[in-house]
Design a protein around this motif. Structure first.
Motif, mmCIF file in Angstrom:
data_model
loop_
_atom_site.group_PDB
_atom_site.id
_atom_site.type_symbol
_atom_site.label_atom_id
_atom_site.label_comp_id
_atom_site.label_asym_id
_atom_site.label_seq_id
_atom_site.Cartn_x
_atom_site.Cartn_y
_atom_site.Cartn_z
ATOM 1 N N GLU A 265 0.820 -1.204 0.000
ATOM 2 C CA GLU A 265 0.000 0.000 0.000
ATOM 3 C C GLU A 265 0.858 1.260 0.000
ATOM 4 O OE1 GLU A 265 -3.693 -2.088 2.458
ATOM 5 O OE2 GLU A 265 -2.270 -0.771 3.479
ATOM 6 N N ALA A 266 1.968 1.240 0.744
ATOM 7 C CA ALA A 266 2.869 2.391 0.762
ATOM 8 C C ALA A 266 3.502 2.608 -0.607
ATOM 9 C CB ALA A 266 3.948 2.200 1.824
ATOM 10 N N MET A 267 3.888 1.531 -1.278
ATOM 11 C CA MET A 267 4.485 1.659 -2.607
ATOM 12 C C MET A 267 3.459 2.143 -3.628
ATOM 13 S SD MET A 267 7.072 -1.651 -2.603
ATOM 14 C CE MET A 267 7.959 -1.165 -4.101
ATOM 15 N N GLN A 268 2.211 1.715 -3.474
ATOM 16 C CA GLN A 268 1.146 2.238 -4.335
ATOM 17 C C GLN A 268 0.980 3.739 -4.133
ATOM 18 O OE1 GLN A 268 -1.911 -0.727 -2.905
ATOM 19 N NE2 GLN A 268 -2.479 -0.745 -5.063
ATOM 20 N N ARG A 269 0.943 4.146 -2.877
ATOM 21 C CA ARG A 269 0.697 5.545 -2.529
ATOM 22 C C ARG A 269 1.869 6.448 -2.903
ATOM 23 N NH1 ARG A 269 -0.084 4.486 2.267
ATOM 24 N NH2 ARG A 269 1.949 4.971 3.132
ATOM 25 N N GLU A 270 3.088 6.000 -2.620
ATOM 26 C CA GLU A 270 4.259 6.854 -2.810
ATOM 27 C C GLU A 270 4.785 6.855 -4.235
ATOM 28 O OE1 GLU A 270 5.670 8.809 -0.492
ATOM 29 O OE2 GLU A 270 4.187 8.236 1.007
ATOM 30 N N PHE A 271 4.694 5.703 -4.917
ATOM 31 C CA PHE A 271 5.374 5.568 -6.201
ATOM 32 C C PHE A 271 4.447 5.169 -7.346
ATOM 33 C CE2 PHE A 271 8.320 3.758 -2.850
ATOM 34 C CZ PHE A 271 8.922 4.982 -2.565
ATOM 35 N N GLY A 272 3.181 4.931 -7.060
ATOM 36 C CA GLY A 272 2.256 4.495 -8.103
ATOM 37 C C GLY A 272 2.410 3.042 -8.486
ATOM 38 N N THR A 273 3.013 2.245 -7.612
ATOM 39 C CA THR A 273 3.202 0.815 -7.871
ATOM 40 C C THR A 273 1.868 0.104 -8.072
ATOM 41 O OG1 THR A 273 5.300 0.667 -6.681
ATOM 42 C CG2 THR A 273 3.980 -1.353 -6.803
ATOM 43 N N LYS A 274 1.830 -0.788 -9.033
ATOM 44 C CA LYS A 274 0.680 -1.669 -9.223
ATOM 45 C C LYS A 274 1.055 -3.048 -8.678
ATOM 46 C CE LYS A 274 -0.887 0.834 -13.325
ATOM 47 N NZ LYS A 274 -1.142 0.774 -14.780
ATOM 48 N N PRO A 275 0.237 -3.611 -7.789
ATOM 49 C CA PRO A 275 0.582 -4.898 -7.184
ATOM 50 C C PRO A 275 0.951 -5.978 -8.199
ATOM 51 C CG PRO A 275 -1.268 -3.937 -6.025
ATOM 52 C CD PRO A 275 -1.012 -3.052 -7.221
ATOM 53 N N ARG A 276 0.311 -5.972 -9.357
ATOM 54 C CA ARG A 276 0.585 -7.018 -10.341
ATOM 55 C C ARG A 276 2.010 -6.932 -10.890
ATOM 56 N NH1 ARG A 276 -2.923 -3.554 -13.435
ATOM 57 N NH2 ARG A 276 -1.810 -2.544 -15.165
ATOM 58 N N ASP A 277 2.660 -5.756 -10.734
ATOM 59 C CA ASP A 277 4.025 -5.585 -11.234
ATOM 60 C C ASP A 277 5.077 -6.019 -10.225
ATOM 61 O OD1 ASP A 277 3.156 -4.488 -13.655
ATOM 62 O OD2 ASP A 277 3.109 -2.447 -12.829
ATOM 63 N N LEU A 278 4.688 -6.201 -8.979
ATOM 64 C CA LEU A 278 5.653 -6.467 -7.920
ATOM 65 C C LEU A 278 6.275 -7.860 -8.016
ATOM 66 C CD1 LEU A 278 4.045 -4.906 -4.728
ATOM 67 C CD2 LEU A 278 6.280 -4.340 -5.685
ATOM 68 N N LEU A 279 7.542 -7.909 -7.673
ATOM 69 C CA LEU A 279 8.270 -9.155 -7.448
ATOM 70 C C LEU A 279 8.633 -9.180 -5.966
ATOM 71 C CD1 LEU A 279 10.520 -8.836 -10.592
ATOM 72 C CD2 LEU A 279 8.888 -10.683 -10.221
ATOM 73 N N VAL A 280 8.348 -10.297 -5.292
ATOM 74 C CA VAL A 280 8.524 -10.382 -3.844
ATOM 75 C C VAL A 280 9.307 -11.641 -3.498
ATOM 76 C CG1 VAL A 280 7.365 -10.435 -1.609
ATOM 77 C CG2 VAL A 280 6.317 -9.189 -3.518
ATOM 78 N N SER A 281 10.173 -11.520 -2.505
ATOM 79 C CA SER A 281 10.926 -12.687 -2.041
ATOM 80 C C SER A 281 10.817 -12.795 -0.526
ATOM 81 C CB SER A 281 12.398 -12.582 -2.443
ATOM 82 O OG SER A 281 13.081 -13.777 -2.151
#
Length: 267
Positions: free
Chosen positions: A156-172
């Protein structure tokens, strides 16, 4: 999705499979050939000289190809606060147990040359990379942070601060204590059951009011609910308690463990 074993001299670490020229990321182990004590502890702790910790952090920074002065540490408090790191924060907590460190358990940034660093010894380190908006995040998720949905708070912070779309995220999801070794009682199980309807708790046979808890499954559920694709969430699969010869484990070592590092930086 599997992670790559990452070799540096005779040391061993785990590097997310999605690590590329554009992003550097690493989960450290407890060994390094240049460490005379064979203990790559990255925390400032009582009984450990500060100079030894700084040396270890320098070795890890060199391994990653970043500067020691780029490392950023927060004061981890088992909460759910996420802070946005700027260029002015470079080096915060890197050289000393700085009392001015921000109290938080997760960080996000879109500044190249800033290395986010989380310390763990059973809790779950989670690294986030948005290759589209060019942003990264790191979270420390113990049972309280997991119940508080800290990984979701990072998204949610990355969406708010940078416009990140969850579908683009890579997570480890990094080395951490797993359900094979993580026994909890009702104090933990009750809030977990309230927050997660799917099975992340497993009743111990013959042990009333004792459960195995999979923090990793709960974290994955949070991420998928927000739209992170299952195939883009990788897990090292490594249990800190099972592999205490290679990883620090607070439980296995009865509170005497050092701390592993989870680090990520935009190149």
């Amino acid at each position: 999705m599997l992670t790559n074993w990452y070799q540096y001299g005779n040391s061993i670490g785990v590097q997310p499979e999605w690590t590329t020229a554009g992003v550097r990321a690493l989960f450290t182990f407890r060994h390094h050939p240049d460490d005379p004590n064979d203990t790559l502890n990255l925390a400032f702790q009582e009984g450990t000289p500060s100079s030894a910790t700084v040396t270890n952090r320098s070795l890890v920074a060199k391994q990653m190809g970043v500067e020691l002065s780029s490392l950023v540490f927060v004061k981890q408090v088992h909460g759910t606060s996420v802070v946005t790191i700027t260029a002015e924060d470079r080096g915060m907590g890197a050289m000393a147990p700085d009392a001015n460190r921000v109290s938080a358990d997760a960080m996000v940034t879109n500044v190249p040359g800033v290395t986010l660093c989380i310390l763990t010894a059973d809790c779950v380190p989670v690294l986030f990379y948005d290759p589209v908006r060019r942003a990264v995040g790191a979270a420390h998720s113990g049972w309280r942070g997991t119940v508080g949905h800290i990984s979701a708070r990072v998204v949610e912070a990355m969406q708010r601060e940078f416009g990140t779309k969850p579908r683009d995220l890579l997570v480890s999801i990094g080395p951490s204590i797993r359900s094979c070794c993580y026994e909890v009682d009702d104090v933990v199980a009750e809030p977990v059951a309230r927050e997660f309807q799917d099975p992340v708790l497993f009743l111990r046979f013959g042990k009333p009011n004792k459960y195995r808890f999979s923090m990793q499954s709960a974290i994955r559920m949070d991420l998928e609910r927000l739209g992170v694709a299952r195939a883009r969430i990788e897990d090292t699969g490594l249990c800190t308690s099972c592999r205490a010869n290679h990883l620090f484990s607070h439980r296995k070592e009865q509170g005497r463990a050092g701390r592993l590092g989870a680090l990520i930086a935009l190149a």
